[in-house]
Enzyme design. Structure first.
Site, mmCIF file in Angstrom:
data_model
loop_
_atom_site.group_PDB
_atom_site.id
_atom_site.type_symbol
_atom_site.label_atom_id
_atom_site.label_comp_id
_atom_site.label_asym_id
_atom_site.label_seq_id
_atom_site.Cartn_x
_atom_site.Cartn_y
_atom_site.Cartn_z
ATOM 1 N N GLU A 106 0.832 -1.200 0.000
ATOM 2 C CA GLU A 106 0.000 0.000 0.000
ATOM 3 C C GLU A 106 0.869 1.254 0.000
ATOM 4 O OE1 GLU A 106 -2.612 -0.521 3.345
ATOM 5 O OE2 GLU A 106 -1.110 0.086 4.806
ATOM 6 N N CYS A 107 0.521 2.183 -0.857
ATOM 7 C CA CYS A 107 1.138 3.500 -0.979
ATOM 8 C C CYS A 107 2.649 3.389 -1.200
ATOM 9 C CB CYS A 107 0.807 4.355 0.242
ATOM 10 S SG CYS A 107 0.980 6.129 -0.074
#
Length: 465
Positions: A340-341
């Site tokens: 994520e990210c």
């Protein structure tokens, strides 16, 4: 019981006051064994790092959008029951919510949910008697909120304090703390907020100064009873634990699942509750560093890359070529991976930093993550467009975006269609799915979405058979 530290607006000093109180509470114990449990309203990662560094306990996020109201109650009850003192740091201004239209997910929302009193920080710069009107307005705006007292910040002189005290006296609103202008302690920051604790060389010195500030600037006779009363365990507390029979039904719980989790200066954004849930579901989280470890840990069945600052440490990530190759090979042979990210950025072909310098990364996705001035921020409801190790097509999940990078190419296999917390706000498709990778800018909290984590672990177990 606990107190919740609220501000009349953003930037009024909530984090400084919270850290000063936490540091003073720890310093007041000669053996430093006082159990102080902290919480943070909203999806923040960095402020909780400072909380945890001081208290020695994981800070817990309280976010009714990413989780639920019931989860917020049960999480607070579970983690405050064994602490001697509990303290919650709010978010933005007291009544500022997720959309600005109401106070959903605001500090006031959490104060009502948990029935805890508010300590309101007031910015006293450039005002004297008018401070009473501000305090009166906040006190009466929502009668369901109990404001236990105020902290006066940025007080200029003894005469200024005298005028402020006289103005507030008719309200019978206790002054719980006074911070002078020169009391402000600067904690360095950059493009996503404060610099994380792991990067600060003088952190212990800052904590010592905060402890002195906390000890000398607050009325502890009034504060301690508010923070120290035992909080009754709510009926929802058991919901935080995953029951053994549910683990068996999911095909989990037998142990032996090893998930490599990237944890270093580049990857540090993880919710404490998420890590707990991994372990409760039978997984062993094996920390490793994409910066300093030459390869992945041995005998792993899954990969977990959280957010962080890969753009800041892009040169070091690039230099560790053997680690990048190790990740590429694991993904290529089908090891389930959640990124994520910052994790998504690491799996791209390149990261392009703020100075337009390009750094090779793992090259799972044929795109570059390019840093820019625009901040993408907010809650997102994501509707899955295809299956991944975490989601099934059609699943609806809540997440939160917070980044200044964007991808140069659009995925031909996007994970999600997105809309904001205000359902009228639509966003482009987002996320990448390739091999057994689920990669997205959306940060997820598994507290009320445990089926996502269980599906990921089931896929990790299947890949090992």
């Amino acid at each position: 019981m606990a107190i919740i530290i609220a501000g009349e607006r953003s930037g009024v000093g909530k984090t400084t006051v919270t850290l000063a109180l936490l540091a003073a509470l720890k310093a007041r114990s000669p053996s430093n064994q006082t159990l102080v449990q902290s919480f943070k309203v909203g999806p923040d990662y960095i402020d909780p790092m400072f909380h945890s560094y001081i208290t020695g306990l994981p800070c817990r996020n309280l976010d009714p959008v990413l989780t639920s109201e019931d989860y917020v109650r049960s999480c607070f009850a579970k983690h405050s029951r064994s602490a001697e003192y509990s303290l919650i740091e709010g978010v933005m201004g007291l009544f500022d919510g997720a959309t600005g239209k109401d106070d959903t997910a605001s500090t006031a929302h959490i104060a009502r949910l948990l029935n805890v009193p508010v300590v309101l920080i007031l910015n006293c710069a450039s005002t004297s008697r008018s401070i009473a009107a501000i305090a009166h307005g906040y006190r009466t705006f929502d009668p369901r909120i109990q404001i236990a007292g105020v902290v006066l910040n940025r007080v200029g002189s003894d005469r200024h304090l005298e005028l402020l005290t006289q103005a507030l006296e008719p309200l019978n609103l206790p002054i719980l703390g006074v911070l002078r202008r020169q009391d402000n302690i600067a904690i360095p920051d950059r493009h996503l907020g404060l610099i994380p604790t792991a990067e600060m060389s003088d952190l212990n010195g800052i904590i010592d100064r905060l402890a002195y500030l906390g000890e000398t600037c607050f009325d502890w006779e009034k504060l301690l009873p508010l923070m120290g009363s035992p909080h009754p365990l709510s009926h929802g507390d058991r919901g935080v634990i995953v029951a053994p029979h549910l683990l068996r039904e999911m095909g989990l719980g037998g142990g032996g699942l090893r998930i490599a989790i990237a944890q270093d200066k580049a990857f540090s954004f993880y919710y404490a509750d998420n890590l707990d849930l991994f372990r409760e579901m039978g997984a062993e989280l094996v920390p490793w560093s994409p910066i300093s470890d030459r390869t992945l840990p041995e005998n792993i069945q899954g990969l977990y890359f959280g957010g962080g600052f890969p753009e800041v440490f892009a040169a070091e990530l690039t230099e560790n070529k053997t680690a990048r190759e190790s990740v590429y090979k694991a993904i290529a042979v089908g090891v389930p991976t959640y990124a994520e990210c910052g994790g998504l950025m690491y799996l791209c072909d390149h990261i392009v930093d703020f100075e337009d310098k390009s750094f090779p990364m793992v090259n799972i996705f044929a795109t570059a993550a390019k840093m820019g001035k625009r901040l993408t921020l907010g809650y997102r409801q994501a509707i899955a467009l295809r299956d991944s190790p975490l989601v099934k097509k059609g699943d609806q999940v809540w997440g939160h975006e917070f980044h200044r990078s964007s991808l140069t190419e659009i995925s031909d296999r996007p994970l999600y269609s997105l809309q904001g917390y205000d359902s009228h706000l639509q966003y482009p498709t987002e996320g990448w799915q390739k091999h057994q990778v689920h990669a997205s800018y959306n940060h997820l909290h598994f507290g009320s979405q445990r089926h996502l984590l269980s599906r990921f672990l089931v896929n990790c177990q299947k890949s090992n058979n």
